[in-house]
Design an enzyme around this catalytic site. Structure first.
Site, mmCIF file in Angstrom:
data_model
loop_
_atom_site.group_PDB
_atom_site.id
_atom_site.type_symbol
_atom_site.label_atom_id
_atom_site.label_comp_id
_atom_site.label_asym_id
_atom_site.label_seq_id
_atom_site.Cartn_x
_atom_site.Cartn_y
_atom_site.Cartn_z
ATOM 1 N N HIS A 18 46.153 44.998 40.743
ATOM 2 C CA HIS A 18 46.110 44.230 42.209
ATOM 3 C C HIS A 18 46.899 44.634 43.087
ATOM 4 O O HIS A 18 46.422 44.601 44.285
ATOM 5 C CB HIS A 18 46.583 42.817 41.701
ATOM 6 C CG HIS A 18 45.197 42.062 40.809
ATOM 7 N ND1 HIS A 18 45.828 41.538 39.449
ATOM 8 C CD2 HIS A 18 44.157 41.733 40.596
ATOM 9 C CE1 HIS A 18 45.036 41.019 38.784
ATOM 10 N NE2 HIS A 18 43.920 41.004 39.490
ATOM 11 N N LYS A 42 37.515 29.813 33.492
ATOM 12 C CA LYS A 42 37.924 30.795 32.862
ATOM 13 C C LYS A 42 38.994 30.597 31.853
ATOM 14 O O LYS A 42 39.656 31.419 31.194
ATOM 15 C CB LYS A 42 38.331 31.723 34.015
ATOM 16 C CG LYS A 42 37.436 32.657 34.627
ATOM 17 C CD LYS A 42 37.959 33.978 35.339
ATOM 18 C CE LYS A 42 36.965 34.964 35.313
ATOM 19 N NZ LYS A 42 37.397 36.106 35.849
ATOM 20 N N ARG A 91 36.704 48.654 38.971
ATOM 21 C CA ARG A 91 37.490 49.682 38.229
ATOM 22 C C ARG A 91 36.299 50.354 37.692
ATOM 23 O O ARG A 91 35.929 51.597 37.898
ATOM 24 C CB ARG A 91 38.128 48.836 36.840
ATOM 25 C CG ARG A 91 39.188 48.307 37.590
ATOM 26 C CD ARG A 91 39.647 47.154 36.480
ATOM 27 N NE ARG A 91 38.975 45.933 36.773
ATOM 28 C CZ ARG A 91 39.085 44.754 36.278
ATOM 29 N NH1 ARG A 91 40.223 44.533 35.870
ATOM 30 N NH2 ARG A 91 38.345 43.865 36.628
ATOM 31 N N SER A 129 44.000 41.993 33.624
ATOM 32 C CA SER A 129 44.887 40.873 33.348
ATOM 33 C C SER A 129 44.780 40.724 31.893
ATOM 34 O O SER A 129 45.523 40.303 31.140
ATOM 35 C CB SER A 129 44.882 39.749 34.346
ATOM 36 O OG SER A 129 44.800 39.975 35.506
HETATM 37 P P1 ADP Z 1 38.250 37.450 39.036
HETATM 38 O O1 ADP Z 1 38.336 36.272 38.184
HETATM 39 O O2 ADP Z 1 37.969 37.088 40.241
HETATM 40 O O3 ADP Z 1 37.700 38.660 38.564
HETATM 41 P P2 ADP Z 1 40.616 39.202 38.877
HETATM 42 O O4 ADP Z 1 42.023 38.813 39.058
HETATM 43 O O5 ADP Z 1 40.435 39.611 37.313
HETATM 44 O O6 ADP Z 1 40.011 37.911 39.049
HETATM 45 O O7 ADP Z 1 40.294 40.212 39.831
HETATM 46 C C1 ADP Z 1 40.396 40.074 41.042
HETATM 47 C C2 ADP Z 1 39.884 41.482 41.695
HETATM 48 O O8 ADP Z 1 40.619 42.475 41.531
HETATM 49 C C3 ADP Z 1 38.485 41.781 41.056
HETATM 50 O O9 ADP Z 1 37.665 42.311 42.322
HETATM 51 C C4 ADP Z 1 38.770 42.885 40.292
HETATM 52 O O10 ADP Z 1 37.636 43.696 40.035
HETATM 53 C C5 ADP Z 1 39.938 43.524 40.956
HETATM 54 N N1 ADP Z 1 40.914 44.254 39.909
HETATM 55 C C6 ADP Z 1 41.640 43.624 39.017
HETATM 56 N N2 ADP Z 1 42.243 44.900 38.161
HETATM 57 C C7 ADP Z 1 41.974 45.710 38.881
HETATM 58 C C8 ADP Z 1 42.359 47.280 38.959
HETATM 59 N N3 ADP Z 1 43.045 47.619 37.983
HETATM 60 N N4 ADP Z 1 41.573 48.237 39.786
HETATM 61 C C9 ADP Z 1 41.076 47.825 40.673
HETATM 62 N N5 ADP Z 1 40.521 46.296 40.857
HETATM 63 C C10 ADP Z 1 41.100 45.503 39.956
#
Ligand code: ADP
Length: 162
Positions: A18, A42, A91, A129
């Site tokens: 992030h 979630k 990703r 995460s």
């Molecule tokens: P959500 O519940 O909206 O998916 P996340 O916190 O899991 O929330 O992710 C927020 C955003 O960050 C999403 O678009 C996710 O694809 C992106 N993201 C999370 N980790 C990575 C990473 N390692 N590389 C690229 N994008 C990421």
């Protein structure tokens, strides 16, 4: 005109993936507003306040990044924040289908707002995460993927929940 992007997510907890996306976004936008989604569906491990506090700690010194909690429609949050862009990270191919669906839905609800996708550095391409939480739960080393303060809080919360 100030170019503002919102970066919405659950951030349960914020990872270096992030952080990497945010740093890249600052090359393209004047300000990034990180939207911490309530995401009750979630059932996040960290509550909203905890996720918000960790983001505040990580980005404390960056005056171009704001952190805001939100619980309603993403496009309303974007409009309220004065943002013309929704930022999301990609990703693997597995992210693609859901993200394109989300972008398409948001476009039909708010045609004036664009979704922009960024990819993180290769070393974070597999970081999520949920995976980080799972590895930490099994006592694996996740220090490469988390800010030290986030690592501290994750370790403490996992210990308390055992
Ligand atoms: P959500 O519940 O909206 O998916 P996340 O916190 O899991 O929330 O992710 C927020 C955003 O960050 C999403 O678009 C996710 O694809 C992106 N993201 C999370 N980790 C990575 C990473 N390692 N590389 C690229 N994008 C990421």
């Amino acid at each position: 005109m100030t170019a503002i992007a919102i970066y919405p997510g659950t951030f349960d907890p914020v990872t270096r993936g992030h952080i990497d996306i945010c740093e890249r976004a600052l090359k393209m936008f004047d300000r990034v507003v990180i939207g911490v989604a309530d995401s009750p569906a979630k059932q996040p491990f960290f509550n909203l306040d905890e996720r918000y506090d960790m983001l505040k700690t990580v980005f404390a010194e960056n005056g171009r990044i704001a952190i805001k909690p939100f619980s309603g429609l993403l496009i309303d949050f974007a409009r309220d924040s004065g943002a013309a862009v929704i930022l999301r990270g990609l990703r693997a191919i597995s992210d693609f289908e859901y993200e394109v669906q989300l972008a398409g839905m948001n476009r039909s609800l708010a045609p004036e707002i664009e979704t922009v996708f960024l990819t993180a550095a290769q070393r974070y391409a597999f970081v999520s995460s949920s995976l980080v939480r799972e590895i930490a739960r099994l006592d694996g080393d996740v220090s490469d993927f988390l800010h030290p303060e986030v690592l501290k809080r994750l370790t403490a919360k996992l210990k308390a929940s055992k």
